[in-house]
Scaffold this active site. Sequence first.
Site, short mmCIF file in Angstrom:
data_model
loop_
_atom_site.label_atom_id
_atom_site.label_comp_id
_atom_site.label_asym_id
_atom_site.label_seq_id
_atom_site.Cartn_x
_atom_site.Cartn_y
_atom_site.Cartn_z
N THR A 129 0.82 -1.22 0.00
CA THR A 129 0.00 0.00 0.00
C THR A 129 0.85 1.26 0.00
OG1 THR A 129 -1.73 -1.18 1.20
CG2 THR A 129 -1.83 1.22 1.21
N GLU A 130 0.39 2.26 -0.76
CA GLU A 130 1.06 3.56 -0.82
C GLU A 130 0.05 4.67 -0.53
OE1 GLU A 130 3.25 4.04 -4.45
OE2 GLU A 130 4.25 2.10 -4.26
N GLU A 367 -6.90 -5.79 4.00
CA GLU A 367 -6.92 -6.90 3.02
C GLU A 367 -8.02 -6.73 1.99
OE1 GLU A 367 -4.64 -9.10 2.80
OE2 GLU A 367 -3.67 -9.16 4.75
#
Length: 393
Positions: A129-130, A367
């Site tokens: 994730t960013e 998730e």
Amino acid sequence: MSTIDFELTDDLRMLQKTVRGFAATEIAPYCRQWNEEERFPHELIPKLGELGLLGMSVPERYGGSQMSMQEISLVVEELAMVDGSVAITVASHNGLGCGHLVVSGSEEQKQKYLPDLASGRKLGAWGLTEPGSGSDAAGARTRALQQADGSWKISGTKTFITQGSVGSVFVIMAVTSPEKKQRGITAFLVEKGTPGFRTGRVLEKMGLHASDTAELLLDEVHVPDSQRLGAVDNGFIDTLGILDKGRITIASMALGLGWGAYQAAIKYAKERRQFGKSLSEFQAIQHMLANSETELEAARLLIRRAAWLCDQGKKITLQASMAKLYAAQAAMRACDRAVQIHGGYGYTREFPVERAMRDAKLCEIGEGTNEIQRLVISRELLGRGELVVSGLI
């Protein structure tokens, strides 16, 4: 043809008893303080490692306990019944950090990292994730450029990384072929202390206060090609199966949180008296408890089916997403009812149901959000291609 046995085997019951006893003695007396102090429980990690709970996805030849998905699911559920922070630490370390290395690592990489990860001497973390790309992996900005000598330089930022500031071994996803979008992402192993690699902000969260969540900053981090994890441009493809299994563990965490809150609500309803009788004698309370029992039991069956199919080597994309979606919703409803049954006390930190409610919200987000799960489910049903496994095009 094999059929699913929804009754726990003797081995699973023994595992459940062991983990439940461990949680009662090593977690329950301290978890409220850990969460109030927002402190990661470093002192618990060696104990988790000694019990084999940090090497559940690691083969025995590398020092792991190599449990089935049914066993891993049960462990996470039992831990979450007592504390969500410990449950997500164990789930992410095993399923994401160790899991990616087990699936994609070379023999040399496995021998180098897995023994320390399985024992708890080191913790693993996983960086997909960013800030600008969560479910949209095609929007990732972290880049890995290959150098003339075959090594790589990685630059970018990752966020919402569990074990971000306490981990030692990180799996970092970086774009290596931008024109390929998701199919152009490669995984790399980056160790804590590598020049240019550092922890950014430690994030303040609604719940899971004793779980470490942080940003990772990569400024031209140089890694040799031997630290590449899996084939070039295959990192996201490897990720798809890892996310499927991760959804089973998050569903199990949701179930544990919901079940713990539900049990607390039953206890309180029996003890608390109003208008000359216990709360449990009021039909409105009985109906709330009946709904929670029914929904959590349905979630348990969805989870066990997905875990069983995983252990059979079957594709589990549809089943894992359904289990995760339903369990997360059932947990939130059960926690909400538990707080309501406790009345004003449920809104205080004196009782654990308020913490369970805050912790359970993560299960509707992590998730893959509930919305992404519905996208995965619908696309699986409609047959929209292999990349629907993560709900991404």
